[in-house]
Design a protein around this motif. Structure first.
Motif, PDB file in Angstrom:
ATOM      1  N   MET A   1       0.846  -1.174   0.000  1.00 38.34           N
ATOM      2  CA  MET A   1       0.000   0.000   0.000  1.00 38.34           C
ATOM      3  C   MET A   1       0.889   1.232   0.000  1.00 38.34           C
ATOM      4  SD  MET A   1      -2.520   1.352   3.031  1.00 38.34           S
ATOM      5  CE  MET A   1      -3.667   0.052   2.821  1.00 38.34           C
ATOM      6  N   HIS A   2       0.638   2.115  -0.953  1.00 39.79           N
ATOM      7  CA  HIS A   2       1.393   3.356  -1.038  1.00 39.79           C
ATOM      8  C   HIS A   2       0.750   4.396  -0.133  1.00 39.79           C
ATOM      9  CE1 HIS A   2       3.504   6.781  -2.597  1.00 39.79           C
ATOM     10  NE2 HIS A   2       2.345   7.357  -2.869  1.00 39.79           N
ATOM     11  N   LEU A   3       1.537   5.077   0.643  1.00 37.78           N
ATOM     12  CA  LEU A   3       1.022   6.127   1.508  1.00 37.78           C
ATOM     13  C   LEU A   3       1.549   7.459   1.021  1.00 37.78           C
ATOM     14  CD1 LEU A   3       1.522   4.426   4.951  1.00 37.78           C
ATOM     15  CD2 LEU A   3      -0.520   4.521   3.575  1.00 37.78           C
ATOM     16  N   SER A   4       0.662   8.414   0.874  1.00 38.57           N
ATOM     17  CA  SER A   4       1.050   9.696   0.307  1.00 38.57           C
ATOM     18  C   SER A   4       1.519  10.684   1.365  1.00 38.57           C
ATOM     19  CB  SER A   4      -0.114  10.286  -0.472  1.00 38.57           C
ATOM     20  OG  SER A   4      -1.201  10.488   0.394  1.00 38.57           O
ATOM     21  N   PHE A   5       1.608  10.274   2.585  1.00 39.05           N
ATOM     22  CA  PHE A   5       2.119  11.148   3.625  1.00 39.05           C
ATOM     23  C   PHE A   5       2.931  10.330   4.606  1.00 39.05           C
ATOM     24  CE2 PHE A   5      -1.761   9.469   5.261  1.00 39.05           C
ATOM     25  CZ  PHE A   5      -1.519   9.270   6.588  1.00 39.05           C
ATOM     26  N   SER A   6       3.693  10.994   5.393  1.00 43.05           N
ATOM     27  CA  SER A   6       4.543  10.317   6.352  1.00 43.05           C
ATOM     28  C   SER A   6       3.726   9.886   7.567  1.00 43.05           C
ATOM     29  CB  SER A   6       5.652  11.280   6.800  1.00 43.05           C
ATOM     30  OG  SER A   6       6.404  10.697   7.806  1.00 43.05           O
ATOM     31  N   LEU A   7       3.920   8.660   7.994  1.00 40.84           N
ATOM     32  CA  LEU A   7       3.215   8.164   9.170  1.00 40.84           C
ATOM     33  C   LEU A   7       4.080   8.268  10.417  1.00 40.84           C
ATOM     34  CD1 LEU A   7       1.475   5.017   7.707  1.00 40.84           C
ATOM     35  CD2 LEU A   7       0.457   7.188   8.273  1.00 40.84           C
ATOM     36  N   ILE A   8       5.090   9.099  10.370  1.00 38.89           N
ATOM     37  CA  ILE A   8       5.939   9.269  11.536  1.00 38.89           C
ATOM     38  C   ILE A   8       5.537  10.531  12.272  1.00 38.89           C
ATOM     39  CG2 ILE A   8       7.874   8.004  10.558  1.00 38.89           C
ATOM     40  CD1 ILE A   8       9.145  10.698   9.860  1.00 38.89           C
ATOM     41  N   MET A   9       6.016  10.641  13.471  1.00 37.93           N
ATOM     42  CA  MET A   9       5.729  11.814  14.275  1.00 37.93           C
ATOM     43  C   MET A   9       6.424  13.031  13.670  1.00 37.93           C
ATOM     44  SD  MET A   9       3.792  10.768  16.675  1.00 37.93           S
ATOM     45  CE  MET A   9       3.863  12.050  17.876  1.00 37.93           C
ATOM     46  N   CYS A 112      -7.501   8.534  -1.443  1.00 41.44           N
ATOM     47  CA  CYS A 112      -8.824   8.289  -2.015  1.00 41.44           C
ATOM     48  C   CYS A 112      -9.084   9.051  -3.311  1.00 41.44           C
ATOM     49  CB  CYS A 112      -9.903   8.605  -0.987  1.00 41.44           C
ATOM     50  SG  CYS A 112      -9.932   7.361   0.322  1.00 41.44           S
ATOM     51  N   ILE A 113      -8.209   9.968  -3.683  1.00 39.31           N
ATOM     52  CA  ILE A 113      -8.381  10.671  -4.956  1.00 39.31           C
ATOM     53  C   ILE A 113      -7.266  10.343  -5.945  1.00 39.31           C
ATOM     54  CG2 ILE A 113      -9.745  12.562  -4.025  1.00 39.31           C
ATOM     55  CD1 ILE A 113      -7.141  14.265  -4.095  1.00 39.31           C
ATOM     56  N   HIS A 120      -9.736   0.528 -11.186  1.00 42.26           N
ATOM     57  CA  HIS A 120     -10.593   1.018 -12.261  1.00 42.26           C
ATOM     58  C   HIS A 120     -10.192   2.395 -12.771  1.00 42.26           C
ATOM     59  CE1 HIS A 120     -13.104  -2.386 -11.369  1.00 42.26           C
ATOM     60  NE2 HIS A 120     -13.140  -2.019 -10.107  1.00 42.26           N
ATOM     61  N   GLY A 121      -9.108   2.956 -12.253  1.00 38.58           N
ATOM     62  CA  GLY A 121      -8.647   4.262 -12.706  1.00 38.58           C
ATOM     63  C   GLY A 121      -9.565   5.406 -12.315  1.00 38.58           C
ATOM     64  N   SER A 122     -10.269   5.251 -11.209  1.00 40.00           N
ATOM     65  CA  SER A 122     -11.160   6.308 -10.742  1.00 40.00           C
ATOM     66  C   SER A 122     -10.904   6.546  -9.254  1.00 40.00           C
ATOM     67  CB  SER A 122     -12.620   5.912 -10.968  1.00 40.00           C
ATOM     68  OG  SER A 122     -12.917   4.755 -10.226  1.00 40.00           O
ATOM     69  N   THR A 123     -11.626   7.500  -8.687  1.00 42.41           N
ATOM     70  CA  THR A 123     -11.456   7.780  -7.266  1.00 42.41           C
ATOM     71  C   THR A 123     -12.129   6.710  -6.417  1.00 42.41           C
ATOM     72  OG1 THR A 123     -13.414   9.173  -7.235  1.00 42.41           O
ATOM     73  CG2 THR A 123     -11.311  10.279  -7.627  1.00 42.41           C
ATOM     74  N   CYS A 124     -11.928   6.787  -5.141  1.00 43.29           N
ATOM     75  CA  CYS A 124     -12.435   5.803  -4.181  1.00 43.29           C
ATOM     76  C   CYS A 124     -13.956   5.876  -4.045  1.00 43.29           C
ATOM     77  CB  CYS A 124     -11.760   6.073  -2.836  1.00 43.29           C
ATOM     78  SG  CYS A 124     -12.294   4.962  -1.534  1.00 43.29           S
ATOM     79  N   CYS A 143     -14.460   2.778   2.686  1.00 49.76           N
ATOM     80  CA  CYS A 143     -13.252   2.775   1.865  1.00 49.76           C
ATOM     81  C   CYS A 143     -12.317   1.690   2.404  1.00 49.76           C
ATOM     82  CB  CYS A 143     -12.579   4.140   1.961  1.00 49.76           C
ATOM     83  SG  CYS A 143     -10.925   4.198   1.286  1.00 49.76           S
ATOM     84  N   ILE A 144     -11.743   0.890   1.518  1.00 43.22           N
ATOM     85  CA  ILE A 144     -10.848  -0.171   1.982  1.00 43.22           C
ATOM     86  C   ILE A 144      -9.479   0.371   2.382  1.00 43.22           C
ATOM     87  CG2 ILE A 144     -11.998  -1.993   0.700  1.00 43.22           C
ATOM     88  CD1 ILE A 144      -9.662  -1.810  -1.326  1.00 43.22           C
ATOM     89  N   THR A 145      -9.147   1.576   1.930  1.00 43.27           N
ATOM     90  CA  THR A 145      -7.850   2.172   2.254  1.00 43.27           C
ATOM     91  C   THR A 145      -7.842   2.804   3.638  1.00 43.27           C
ATOM     92  OG1 THR A 145      -7.481   2.647  -0.076  1.00 43.27           O
ATOM     93  CG2 THR A 145      -6.120   3.832   1.504  1.00 43.27           C
ATOM     94  N   CYS A 146      -8.868   3.625   3.924  1.00 45.71           N
ATOM     95  CA  CYS A 146      -8.834   4.402   5.175  1.00 45.71           C
ATOM     96  C   CYS A 146     -10.044   4.212   6.071  1.00 45.71           C
ATOM     97  CB  CYS A 146      -8.643   5.877   4.864  1.00 45.71           C
ATOM     98  SG  CYS A 146     -10.029   6.607   3.997  1.00 45.71           S
TER      99      CYS A 146
END
Length: 155
Positions: A1-9, A112-113, A120-124, A143-146
């Motif tokens: 799973m790619h995360l678009s932000f850092s999950l660190i403090m 999600c965007i 399917h190449g579309s948003t969530c 949403c299965i991601t978040c």
């Protein structure tokens, strides 16, 4: 799973003192960051990997929304403090940037965007207005991601 932000403090530099006004939001920010740290620890231990990061995404959203509200809506913090918080990665700057655009005011997370990461190449599914979802069985769509249950601006 790619995360678009850092999950660190957030990273705090020793010589980089927060601007004036930080003490107003520090107690709430510290509580939210402590919850985020606990959620990150719990996600490592969770057996259900599908839902392991949902609390982390929710807290990331909550922290970012808190800072957004304090700057844009309530005007409690200065531009200098807001930019310092973004620079120190206390919140998700990309998510806040989307909230300022029409149609994305309630966006749950950047993932999600991102159309390039879906089958399917579309948003969530959480971006589809609830009134447009066929729900014959009375099921709640997540949403299965978040784990979001709907963040379309028309809801």
């Amino acid at each position: 799973m790619h995360l678009s932000f850092s999950l660190i403090m957030p990273r705090a530099r020793r010589n980089d003192k927060p601007p004036e006004g930080y003490s107003k939001i520090e107690p709430t920010l510290n509580k939210l960051l402590a919850k985020l740290k606990d959620a990150q620890s719990a996600s490592i231990k969770t057996e259900n990997k599908k839902q392991a990061l949902w609390p982390v995404f929710r807290l990331n959203h909550q922290i970012s929304r808190y800072i957004y509200t304090m700057y844009y809506d309530r005007k409690v913090i200065s531009k200098e403090l807001y930019e310092w918080l973004l620079k120190q990665k206390f919140c998700n700057a990309n998510l806040i940037a989307k909230w300022k655009k029409q149609g994305y005011e309630n966006l749950c997370c950047i993932n999600c965007i991102m159309t390039n990461e879906t089958n399917h190449g579309s948003t969530c599914i959480c971006r589809v207005p609830k009134s447009n979802l066929e729900d014959d069985e009375g099921k709640t769509i997540e949403c299965i991601t978040c784990g979001c249950r709907g963040c379309a601006s028309s809801d």
